[in-house]
Design an enzyme around this catalytic site. Structure first.
Site, PDB file in Angstrom:
ATOM      1  N   SER A   1       0.679  -1.060  -0.174  1.00 25.67           N
ATOM      2  CA  SER A   1      -0.544   0.070  -0.216  1.00 25.67           C
ATOM      3  C   SER A   1       0.971   1.537  -0.159  1.00 25.67           C
ATOM      4  O   SER A   1       2.125   1.547  -0.898  1.00 25.67           O
ATOM      5  CB  SER A   1      -1.201   0.005   1.580  1.00 25.67           C
ATOM      6  OG  SER A   1      -1.656   0.906   1.105  1.00 25.67           O
TER       7      SER A   1
ATOM      8  N   ASP B   1      -9.890  -2.640  -5.889  1.00 21.50           N
ATOM      9  CA  ASP B   1      -9.189  -2.341  -4.394  1.00 21.50           C
ATOM     10  C   ASP B   1      -9.988  -1.194  -4.345  1.00 21.50           C
ATOM     11  O   ASP B   1      -9.073   0.226  -5.061  1.00 21.50           O
ATOM     12  CB  ASP B   1      -7.910  -2.225  -4.952  1.00 21.50           C
ATOM     13  CG  ASP B   1      -7.533  -1.802  -3.676  1.00 21.50           C
ATOM     14  OD1 ASP B   1      -8.239  -0.606  -2.635  1.00 21.50           O
ATOM     15  OD2 ASP B   1      -5.962  -2.008  -3.877  1.00 21.50           O
TER      16      ASP B   1
ATOM     17  N   HIS C   1      -7.795  -4.732  -0.515  1.00 24.42           N
ATOM     18  CA  HIS C   1      -6.896  -4.286  -0.438  1.00 24.42           C
ATOM     19  C   HIS C   1      -6.125  -5.306   0.590  1.00 24.42           C
ATOM     20  O   HIS C   1      -6.280  -5.611   1.277  1.00 24.42           O
ATOM     21  CB  HIS C   1      -7.387  -2.430   0.242  1.00 24.42           C
ATOM     22  CG  HIS C   1      -5.735  -2.263   0.422  1.00 24.42           C
ATOM     23  ND1 HIS C   1      -5.560  -1.772  -1.016  1.00 24.42           N
ATOM     24  CD2 HIS C   1      -5.794  -1.207   0.790  1.00 24.42           C
ATOM     25  CE1 HIS C   1      -4.484  -0.630  -0.291  1.00 24.42           C
ATOM     26  NE2 HIS C   1      -4.223  -0.862   0.980  1.00 24.42           N
TER      27      HIS C   1
END
Length: 390
Positions: free
Chosen positions: A201, A327, A356
Site C-alpha cells: 500500500s 481495490d 486491498h
C-alpha cells in the site's frame, strides 16, 4: 487494520447478508466472473521470465465464495486472516536529524539454503499507512521469505514501531530519506547480501518513489509492491466515497490521529494538534499535518509528489506490482497501464478481485525466489546491463 468500531462491525454484518442474497440471485454470473486468470501487463521478455519462474501469474484467482467484492474481501482479511508466529530482533538506528527508526529483524539463522549470514539475501519490508511489523500481511510476507532461506527486516515508519519520537518528524509517501538511511544501514551490515524491497500500500508508494529517485544507486536488486495507490489524488477521491469513508477512511484517519496523540508533546512544536485531531478523512489529516510537516504549500502538491505513477520511467531495477481491479484504496482507472507496457523492467499483475492487501502471498514468494536465485536472467529479461567490476 487492528480494530474496528461498532458501526463498522454493523456494516460488515449487513454486507454479509446482502452478499448472501446477491450470490443466490446471481450465482451463475458470479461463477463466470469470479474465477479469472489475472492480466499481466509487461514487456514480452519480462512476461516470459515471470511465466517461467512465477507460475502463479497464470493461475486463475477466485475470492472466497462467500466473500465477493473488494470491500468485503478487504474487511474480512483484516478481521480473519491468520497470523503466523514470528519472533523479531528489534534494532533502533539514528537519523541525521537526531531521530530514530525501529527495525524488526528475522535473521533466519537456521537457513539451510544460506547458512552464511554475510551472503544471505535480505527482504526489506515496508508496511502500509498506519501499519508496522505486527500486521498479518507482514507476517505472511516474512513466512514466505524465511521458508525459502532468506533474511527479513521490517522498516517501521517513525512513531509506529513502538519507539519514542525524538524529533518532530514523522513520515510520508514522498519523503524517501528514512528509507535511504535504512538501506544504507542494511547494506553496511551485509554488503555482500542482495536486498529486495517489498512495499505494501503506502509502503509500495514509498518504495517506488525511492527506486525512481535512486535509479541505479538504490542498493536493491528488485522491488515488489502489493495494492499500491498509483495516484494519491484519485485514491483520496475513491476513499471519500460514502461507503469507503465509513468502512476504511474513517478508521485509518483515526489511526493517524492516534499516532499523533501518542507523540503529541514533541509534535506540538510544529503543528496545531487540536486542529489535526479533528480531521475526518486522510486528506484532511494530510492537509493539516503531513503536507505542512514536509514543507508542501498544499495537500495537492504533496499528493502529486507522492504519486508513483509518473515516476516509473526513472526506475532501474526489476519491479513486479500486484493490484486488484476492485481495490477501494487504488481505483482501476488510476493504473498506469500504458506507462508500464512501455517499460522493460516493470510488470503489473492485475486481478479482477482481491480488494486491498488480501490475496496472493504465493506470488511474492515466487518472485522473491526468482529475483534472488536468477539474477542474471531477470536482468536480461528487464534489459538491465550487468555491472562489470574491475
Amino acid at each position: 487494520m487492528q480494530r474496528l468500531n461498532f458501526t463498522t462491525m454493523y456494516c460488515i454484518i449487513v454486507m454479509n447478508k446482502l452478499n448472501t442474497v446477491y450470490n443466490l440471485c446471481f450465482s451463475f454470473s458470479f461463477c463466470l466472473f469470479s474465477s479469472q486468470a489475472p492480466a499481466l501487463v509487461s514487456s514480452k521478455a519480462f512476461s516470459a521470465f515471470l511465466h517461467k519462474h512465477c507460475p502463479v501469474v497464470a493461475e486463475r484467482f477466485s475470492p472466497t465464495p462467500w466473500c465477493w467484492g473488494g470491500r468485503l474481501q478487504t474487511l474480512v482479511c483484516a478481521l480473519l486472516k491468520s497470523r503466523p508466529t514470528v519472533t523479531y530482533r528489534n534494532e533502533l538506528i539514528r537519523t541525521v536529524d537526531g531521530g530514530q527508526i525501529s527495525l524488526d529483524w528475522v535473521d533466519n539463522w537456521e537457513s539451510a539454503s544460506y547458512p552464511e549470514s554475510s551472503t544471505r539475501p535480505t527482504v526489506l519490508i515496508l508496511p502500509g499507512l498506519t501499519g508496522n511489523s505486527k500486521q498479518s500481511y507482514v507476517l505472511h510476507t516474512i513466512s514466505q521469505a524465511t521458508r525459502r532461506g532468506y533474511r527479513c527486516v521490517v522498516f517501521n515508519n517513525r512513531g509506529l514501531g513502538g519507539e519514542e519520537l525524538l524529533t518532530p518528524v514523522t513520515y510520508c509517501a514522498a519523503n524517501t530519506s528514512d528509507l535511504e538511511r535504512v538501506v544504507h544501514h542494511v547494506k553496511g551490515l551485509y554488503p555482500h547480501a542482495p536486498v529486495l524491497g517489498a512495499g505494501v500500500s503506502m509502503g509500495g508508494m514509498l518504495l517506488l518513489n525511492y527506486l525512481a529517485r535512486k535509479r541505479t544507486e538504490s542498493g536493491m536488486v528488485a522491488g515488489f509492491t502489493i495494492s499500491v495507490p498509483w495516484n494519491a489524488l484519485k485514491s483520496a477521491a475513491s476513499m471519500e466515497e460514502p461507503l469507503n469513508w465509513l468502512l476504511f477512511n474513517k478508521y485509518l484517519t483515526s489511526g493517524l490521529c492516534d499516532a499523533v496523540t501518542r507523540h503529541r508533546k514533541v509534535l506540538e512544536e510544529v503543528a496545531d494538534i487540536d486542529y489535526v485531531l479533528k480531521a475526518q478523512t486522510i486528506r484532511e489529516f494530510d492537509e493539516r499535518f503531513t503536507s505542512l510537516l514536509f514543507g508542501y504549500k498544499t495537500c495537492t502538491d504533496y499528493y502529486l509528489d507522492a504519486s508513483p505513477d509518473n515516476k516509473l520511467p526513472n526506475t532501474a531495477v526489476p519491479i513486479l506490482c500486484l493490484n486488484a481491479a476492485d481495490d477501494p484504496f487504488s481505483p482501476q482507472h488510476a493504473f498506469p497501464l500504458t506507462t508500464i507496457q512501455s517499460l522493460p523492467n516493470v510488470a503489473l499483475l492485475l486481478t479482477a478481485h482481491g480488494g486491498h492487501i488480501s490475496y496472493m502471498e504465493r506470488l511474492f514468494g515466487q518472485f522473491v525466489q526468482a529475483a534472488f536465485e536468477h539474477p542474471k536472467d531477470i536482468k536480461k529479461a528487464c534489459g538491465i546491463r550487468e555491472e562489470h567490476k574491475s
